[in-house]
Design a protein around this motif. Structure first.
Motif, PDB file in Angstrom:
ATOM      1  N   LEU A 152      31.637  38.221 134.907  1.00  0.00           N
ATOM      2  CA  LEU A 152      30.658  37.739 133.013  1.00  0.00           C
ATOM      3  C   LEU A 152      30.386  36.589 133.794  1.00  0.00           C
ATOM      4  CD1 LEU A 152      32.029  40.434 130.167  1.00  0.00           C
ATOM      5  CD2 LEU A 152      29.556  40.207 131.757  1.00  0.00           C
ATOM      6  N   PHE A 153      31.839  35.977 133.552  1.00  0.00           N
ATOM      7  CA  PHE A 153      31.565  34.803 133.531  1.00  0.00           C
ATOM      8  C   PHE A 153      30.593  33.878 134.500  1.00  0.00           C
ATOM      9  CE2 PHE A 153      35.040  34.089 130.977  1.00  0.00           C
ATOM     10  CZ  PHE A 153      35.281  33.224 130.480  1.00  0.00           C
ATOM     11  N   GLU A 154      29.815  34.476 135.816  1.00  0.00           N
ATOM     12  CA  GLU A 154      29.761  34.219 136.847  1.00  0.00           C
ATOM     13  C   GLU A 154      27.729  34.870 136.495  1.00  0.00           C
ATOM     14  OE1 GLU A 154      29.668  33.805 139.732  1.00  0.00           O
ATOM     15  OE2 GLU A 154      31.760  33.259 140.464  1.00  0.00           O
ATOM     16  N   LYS A 155      27.799  36.366 135.518  1.00  0.00           N
ATOM     17  CA  LYS A 155      26.454  36.644 135.358  1.00  0.00           C
ATOM     18  C   LYS A 155      25.850  35.628 134.551  1.00  0.00           C
ATOM     19  CE  LYS A 155      24.502  40.168 132.579  1.00  0.00           C
ATOM     20  NZ  LYS A 155      22.770  40.424 133.194  1.00  0.00           N
ATOM     21  N   PHE A 156      27.087  35.154 133.566  1.00  0.00           N
ATOM     22  CA  PHE A 156      25.399  34.110 132.535  1.00  0.00           C
ATOM     23  C   PHE A 156      26.220  32.202 132.854  1.00  0.00           C
ATOM     24  CE2 PHE A 156      26.947  37.875 130.160  1.00  0.00           C
ATOM     25  CZ  PHE A 156      25.782  37.839 129.693  1.00  0.00           C
ATOM     26  N   ASN A 157      26.208  32.217 133.909  1.00  0.00           N
ATOM     27  CA  ASN A 157      26.135  30.954 134.333  1.00  0.00           C
ATOM     28  C   ASN A 157      27.687  29.748 133.845  1.00  0.00           C
ATOM     29  OD1 ASN A 157      24.524  31.404 136.367  1.00  0.00           O
ATOM     30  ND2 ASN A 157      22.653  31.356 135.290  1.00  0.00           N
TER      31      ASN A 157
ATOM     32  N   VAL B  61      29.174  22.500 127.396  1.00  0.00           N
ATOM     33  CA  VAL B  61      29.632  23.632 128.209  1.00  0.00           C
ATOM     34  C   VAL B  61      30.668  24.773 127.016  1.00  0.00           C
ATOM     35  CG1 VAL B  61      30.420  24.960 129.696  1.00  0.00           C
ATOM     36  CG2 VAL B  61      29.236  22.902 129.933  1.00  0.00           C
ATOM     37  N   GLU B  62      29.720  25.724 126.751  1.00  0.00           N
ATOM     38  CA  GLU B  62      30.516  26.384 125.684  1.00  0.00           C
ATOM     39  C   GLU B  62      30.796  28.268 126.072  1.00  0.00           C
ATOM     40  OE1 GLU B  62      34.097  25.798 122.072  1.00  0.00           O
ATOM     41  OE2 GLU B  62      31.413  25.944 121.424  1.00  0.00           O
ATOM     42  N   ALA B  63      31.134  28.837 125.660  1.00  0.00           N
ATOM     43  CA  ALA B  63      31.267  30.737 126.324  1.00  0.00           C
ATOM     44  C   ALA B  63      30.672  30.956 124.460  1.00  0.00           C
ATOM     45  CB  ALA B  63      32.217  31.056 127.520  1.00  0.00           C
ATOM     46  N   ALA B  64      29.954  30.643 124.219  1.00  0.00           N
ATOM     47  CA  ALA B  64      29.464  30.668 122.845  1.00  0.00           C
ATOM     48  C   ALA B  64      28.226  30.017 122.655  1.00  0.00           C
ATOM     49  CB  ALA B  64      30.881  30.305 122.093  1.00  0.00           C
ATOM     50  N   ARG B  65      27.827  30.876 121.152  1.00  0.00           N
ATOM     51  CA  ARG B  65      26.005  30.029 121.175  1.00  0.00           C
ATOM     52  C   ARG B  65      26.357  28.128 121.218  1.00  0.00           C
ATOM     53  NH1 ARG B  65      21.515  31.461 121.162  1.00  0.00           N
ATOM     54  NH2 ARG B  65      20.758  30.967 119.934  1.00  0.00           N
ATOM     55  N   GLY B  66      26.880  27.768 121.153  1.00  0.00           N
ATOM     56  CA  GLY B  66      27.333  26.310 120.744  1.00  0.00           C
ATOM     57  C   GLY B  66      25.747  25.606 120.385  1.00  0.00           C
TER      58      GLY B  66
ATOM     59  N   GLU C 159      23.345  32.430 125.583  1.00  0.00           N
ATOM     60  CA  GLU C 159      21.411  33.158 124.723  1.00  0.00           C
ATOM     61  C   GLU C 159      21.695  33.921 124.522  1.00  0.00           C
ATOM     62  OE1 GLU C 159      19.536  30.651 124.362  1.00  0.00           O
ATOM     63  OE2 GLU C 159      21.107  28.508 125.539  1.00  0.00           O
ATOM     64  N   ARG C 160      22.892  35.274 124.380  1.00  0.00           N
ATOM     65  CA  ARG C 160      21.709  36.614 124.605  1.00  0.00           C
ATOM     66  C   ARG C 160      24.091  37.027 123.873  1.00  0.00           C
ATOM     67  NH1 ARG C 160      21.529  40.114 129.490  1.00  0.00           N
ATOM     68  NH2 ARG C 160      23.976  41.641 127.912  1.00  0.00           N
ATOM     69  N   PHE C 161      23.855  38.178 123.176  1.00  0.00           N
ATOM     70  CA  PHE C 161      25.197  39.187 123.808  1.00  0.00           C
ATOM     71  C   PHE C 161      25.987  39.905 125.038  1.00  0.00           C
ATOM     72  CE2 PHE C 161      23.146  40.434 120.056  1.00  0.00           C
ATOM     73  CZ  PHE C 161      24.288  40.053 118.618  1.00  0.00           C
ATOM     74  N   GLY C 162      27.114  39.182 125.249  1.00  0.00           N
ATOM     75  CA  GLY C 162      28.005  40.145 126.701  1.00  0.00           C
ATOM     76  C   GLY C 162      27.020  40.552 126.951  1.00  0.00           C
ATOM     77  N   ALA C 163      28.465  41.755 127.597  1.00  0.00           N
ATOM     78  CA  ALA C 163      28.183  42.737 128.750  1.00  0.00           C
ATOM     79  C   ALA C 163      29.607  43.523 128.647  1.00  0.00           C
ATOM     80  CB  ALA C 163      26.784  42.217 129.532  1.00  0.00           C
TER      81      ALA C 163
END
Length: 657
Positions: free
Chosen positions: A622-627, A592-597, A611-615
């Motif tokens: 944002l952490f909620e949006k990207f699970n 688990v990492e908030a990056a491509r990884g 899996e994509r750029f942020g927002a």
């Protein structure tokens, strides 16, 4: 005699490129006159390339490496004629571009154009700071010059604008740059893409500028004499002829990057009065003239050693502490269990603790010190203090820091937002290639940047720098891990390190429950369960939701081991036995990492990452949006076990090994 010396250099360079059937003969032949005259001005000792008070000579156009090697050989450095004959060959000490640590006398690795200019600025800055620290009214320990040779290509690169503007602003009167203005590029004349007035550009940046015929010995000598009297950084625009002496190839862009051919070399030797049948030839009188550098260097260093003997006890003690920093004496900060502190903030406390103990620990930010938390409190500003204001110049900041590290007295750090590491990547790569200790502080490490949006949210950068050999990326999960990471980085003398740090606050884990000493293995078990069926690996801000998910999974019958990986690079270096102790091969593995990884697939069956750029939105949203949350981790684990997701709450979870 000067002409014979210069022609000897020319033909050594032509012979080297011809024998290798590869290389760049044009610039070395055009610069031979300048290097011949410069050799009589340099203060250096070929028998001790590390003498502290030597002049630094930087060849920014590293493709002219044959010139460097010829000069070093003739001057008496430990480079033999056979080494010249092995130019560009496997395992030789004369590679295609100069490499620090391989070639005696090479001050810095210069590959991409423009790097050497920023390196030279860094060397000049290092001396200015060292002078303010070590010189006093009675004893001058440092009074050398920094010389740099550059070409049209170096000055077209953006890094040269950054570095030279800073040099002019700082008034670095110890810096002399010689610009080989031959007006030739690979594609043809420089006027195909470049038409600026370099003299006006540098004068606008605060430099003194001279313009000379770079193939005229008297003009070269006069300019170098004037350089010793300047009160500003000094640029010598030397108009030269590429491939000077190579007959019909003189002035041609075709001479830039290919052998001249045996026929042209022989014709050129006949014209200069050399034997056309002799390759790699050096007459005894030429050897003797260049060889004077050894005796002059020995005498200069002996005189300096006497000066050092006469220095005050305070000077001697400070010099000793700068040259031999004692990291065991650092009083590290401590952080209360459960406290909330961003790793950029804990890092600020760590930087100051290190600086309080180590006088050579210096650094600064690319105009982001308040955000990076990188200010060294009450330690003043360069050149009299240890805080460097680089301005918004990330690329030159990193290249300057490389030179600060190589100078021999300092342990530099530089700071910016992680997303802007893209702007300095070439210099960071060279620090790894040179195997030097240089510290990169990169804050605002993920989508946690929040409202600034995807342009400022680093997604792929962790993977990029983890792929870089001999470069160690630390992404601590909390303040205490941050301390442990710095202890590890300071002990690694031959590798650069990066600290990737959060903007948002992170919970400090219970030090008594977690083995922070295991940071030296790069990754370790934070939570171990009997009969575990899944291992969840994480770094940085994602460790806490991974721990919370592990607790909640246990309540629904899924036992999870939780692994913190503050340094992926070090963890990869561990033996299979240790890795299997941490990442149980009998379990499924989720990273688990908030990056491509993508690199996590080395260990993981699945990766929960970006899996994509942020927002653009508050970080929590944002952490909620990207699970990338406790719930998102749990849901991913359920998916891995083909189970329908079910909500759960922790009951008395404890963090224990």
């Amino acid at each position: 005699m000067l002409q014979k010396q210069a022609d000897t250099i020319r033909f050594l360079c032509a012979d080297m490129v011809q024998q290798a059937n590869s290389g760049h003969p044009g610039a070395p032949m055009g610069l031979a006159d300048i290097v011949t005259v410069l050799s009589s001005h340099l203060k250096h000792n070929p028998k001790n390339p590390k003498w502290l008070n030597r002049d630094r000579l930087v060849f920014s156009g590293g493709h002219a490496s044959s010139l460097i090697y010829a000069f070093l050989h003739l001057s008496g450095y430990d480079i033999s004629l056979d080494d010249l004959k092995n130019f560009r060959q496997l395992d030789s000490i004369t590679p295609g571009h100069p490499e620090y640590g391989i070639v005696p006398g090479v001050e810095v690795t210069t590959g991409p154009l423009g790097q050497g200019i920023a390196n030279a600025v860094g060397f000049a800055m290092a001396e200015k700071l060292a002078q303010n620290m070590l010189n006093d009214a009675q004893t001058t320990l440092l009074d050398h010059k920094v010389y740099a040779l550059c070409g049209d290509g170096d000055l077209e690169e953006g890094i040269s604008y950054e570095a030279c503007a800073l040099a002019g602003h700082l008034g670095l009167d110890n810096l002399v740059m010689i610009y080989d203005c031959n007006a030739i590029t690979i594609e043809g004349s420089t006027d195909l893409a470049w038409s600026e007035d370099v003299k006006l550009r540098f004068e606008a940046q605060g430099w003194q500028v001279a313009r000379i015929d770079g193939n005229h010995f008297e003009e070269i000598n006069e300019a170098l004499e004037n350089a010793k009297k300047q009160t500003k950084p000094y640029l010598i625009i030397a108009h030269t002829v590429i491939a000077k002496g190579a007959c019909e190839m003189e002035g041609s862009h075709n001479a830039h990057g290919a052998p001249l051919g045996e026929a042209i070399i022989k014709e050129a030797k006949i014209k200069a009065g050399f034997d056309p049948e002799k390759s790699f030839w050096i007459d005894e009188d030429v050897k003797a003239r260049f060889g004077c550098a050894i005796e002059k260097g020995d005498l200069a260093e002996a005189a300096w050693n006497q000066t050092l003997l006469n220095a005050s006890d305070e000077q001697k003690t400070l010099l000793q502490n700068l040259q031999n920093p004692d990291i065991s004496k650092i009083q590290w900060p401590t952080f209360e269990d459960g406290s909330e502190i961003a790793t950029r903030d804990s890092n600020g406390k760590i930087l100051n603790a290190i600086a309080q103990t180590l006088p050579g620990f210096i650094g600064g930010s690319a105009d982001l010190a308040p955000s990076n938390k990188s200010e060294l409190k009450d330690m003043g500003c360069f050149p009299k203090g240890r805080n460097i204001h680089f301005g918004i110049r990330e690329h030159s900041m990193a290249a300057i820091s490389n030179a600060l590290s190589l100078y021999g007295l300092f342990m530099p750090f530089s700071a910016t937002f992680f997303i802007f590491s893209d702007y300095l990547k070439p210099a960071a790569r060279l620090s790894a290639l040179m195997e030097i200790q240089n510290f990169f502080v990169w804050t605002h490490d993920s989508i946690g940047v929040g409202e600034d949006g995807p342009t400022h949210q680093p997604i792929e950068q962790l993977s990029q720098f983890r792929a870089l050999p001999n470069f160690y990326v630390f992404r601590p999960a909390d303040a205490s891990e941050n301390v442990a990471c710095w202890k590890m980085a300071l002990a690694m003398k031959h590798s650069p390190s990066a600290f990737v740090l959060s903007r948002q606050k992170l919970t400090t884990l219970k030090a008594g429950k977690v083995d922070f000493g295991s940071v030296e293995q790069g990754g370790y078990l934070v939570r171990k369960r009997d009969n575990a069926v899944v291992t969840i690996m994480a770094s940085g801000s994602e460790l806490m939701p991974a721990l919370q998910a592990g607790c909640q999974l246990e309540s629904v019958g899924i036992n999870a081991n939780i692994v913190s990986v503050p340094c992926f690079d070090i963890f990869c270096e561990q033996d299979k036995e240790y890795i299997n102790q941490v990442v149980d091969p009998a379990t499924k593995v989720l990273a688990v990492e908030a990056a491509r990884g993508l690199e996590w697939y080395r260990f993981a069956d699945e990766v929960l990452g970006m899996e994509r750029f942020g927002a653009s939105a508050p970080a929590g949203q944002l952490f909620e949006k990207f699970n990338i949350t406790t719930k998102g981790i749990k849901a991913k684990v359920f998916e891995m076990f083909d189970r329908d997701y079910e909500e759960s709450e922790p009951k008395g979870c404890k963090l224990s090994n």
